[in-house]
Design a protein around this motif. Structure first.
Motif, PDB file in Angstrom:
ATOM      1  N   GLU A   1      -4.172   2.426   5.530  1.00 57.24           N
ATOM      2  CA  GLU A   1      -4.485   3.612   4.731  1.00 57.24           C
ATOM      3  C   GLU A   1      -4.866   4.783   5.637  1.00 57.24           C
ATOM      4  O   GLU A   1      -4.465   5.926   5.393  1.00 57.24           O
TER       5      GLU A   1
ATOM      6  N   THR B   1      -4.648   4.211  -4.197  1.00 61.34           N
ATOM      7  CA  THR B   1      -4.601   3.061  -3.301  1.00 61.34           C
ATOM      8  C   THR B   1      -5.838   2.189  -3.430  1.00 61.34           C
ATOM      9  O   THR B   1      -5.878   1.090  -2.861  1.00 61.34           O
TER      10      THR B   1
ATOM     11  N   ALA C   1      -5.211  -1.387  -4.246  1.00 63.32           N
ATOM     12  CA  ALA C   1      -4.847  -2.344  -3.198  1.00 63.32           C
ATOM     13  C   ALA C   1      -6.062  -3.119  -2.730  1.00 63.32           C
ATOM     14  O   ALA C   1      -5.940  -4.255  -2.265  1.00 63.32           O
TER      15      ALA C   1
ATOM     16  N   ARG D   1       1.355   4.402  -2.963  1.00 69.59           N
ATOM     17  CA  ARG D   1       1.359   5.842  -2.693  1.00 69.59           C
ATOM     18  C   ARG D   1       2.669   6.475  -3.131  1.00 69.59           C
ATOM     19  O   ARG D   1       2.688   7.581  -3.680  1.00 69.59           O
TER      20      ARG D   1
ATOM     21  N   LEU E   1       0.835  -1.201   0.000  1.00 71.34           N
ATOM     22  CA  LEU E   1       0.000   0.000   0.000  1.00 71.34           C
ATOM     23  C   LEU E   1       0.869   1.250   0.000  1.00 71.34           C
ATOM     24  O   LEU E   1       0.623   2.198  -0.761  1.00 71.34           O
TER      25      LEU E   1
END
Length: 231
Positions: A207, A174, A177, A168, A164
């Motif tokens: 996240e 994201t 993911a 970024r 993840l």
């Protein structure tokens, strides 16, 4: 069932050693056998080249250490890391969108960058410090299995978080993911891997930590509800 999350086999049924062979040697032999059983894809094929291009982009952007080696394969395995430095990646990854492909490859690179294989060796050495014999392994099999399973689950979640962060770092959305799990199907917990729901919850928390948001619990509106369950 196609699975890319089969990176660190627990070897609960350890093949007994040759002579005075120790557990690290047994683990290495098992990994080599796994590697030898894979079938290489045509390196000149368009799909293999697409996978390699994505892999090379990741390695350059993330400065992965220790150095990682890619082997593009065909067959059932979608992606896997072996021996602490080799990534197996199926040429079928080329059929995913770029962000999803990068997430899967970055997950495997995460196992390497986070030294998960060395940690696995150390765990097995803790429980089997001498030569691998039935007398050494049978009394500790249950405890080793418990600890190895817990470690394997932790490694999978750590590799997901690493991937993840990689998305970024590359300026990618994201969402890829999460959407990659739509292609994999919903799985339950196994001795080596946390189930899909746990992985998605861990990704949401990772996240949130990156964005400063508050991770929300799963709801029935989450995409996971529409994914075909894999038993």
């Amino acid at each position: 069932m196609h699975r890319w999350i089969i990176t660190l086999s627990l070897l609960l049924a350890v093949p007994f050693a040759r002579g005075e062979e120790g557990i690290v040697a047994v683990l290495a032999r098992s990994q080599l056998a796994r590697l030898d059983a894979t079938a290489a894809a045509d390196p000149a094929g368009a799909r293999a080249q697409t996978v390699r291009h994505s892999f090379d982009d990741l390695v350059r952007a993330l400065a992965i250490q220790p150095p990682a080696e890619l082997r593009v394969i065909r067959g059932e395995t979608l992606a896997e890391s072996l021996q602490g430095h080799i990534v197996l990646a199926n040429e079928r990854l080329a059929e995913l969108n770029e962000g999803e492909r990068l997430f899967i490859l970055a997950h495997e690179l995460g196992h390497i960058a986070l030294h998960h294989w060395a940690q696995t060796e150390q765990l097995y050495l803790k429980w089997v410090p001498g030569a691998v014999t039935p007398q050494q392994t049978e009394p500790v099999a249950a405890m080793l299995g418990r600890d190895a399973s817990g470690q394997a689950h932790r490694h999978e979640l750590e590799a997901d978080a690493f991937a993840l962060h990689a998305l970024r770092a590359l300026g990618r959305d994201t969402h890829d993911a999460f959407s990659v799990f739509m292609h994999l199907g919903v799985t339950r917990d196994t001795p080596t891997h946390p189930g899909t729901r746990k992985r998605l919850a861990s990704l949401r928390a990772a996240e949130a930590a990156l964005t400063g948001a508050v991770a929300q619990p799963a709801t029935r509106n989450e995409p996971i509800e529409s994914v075909k369950r894999v038993d």
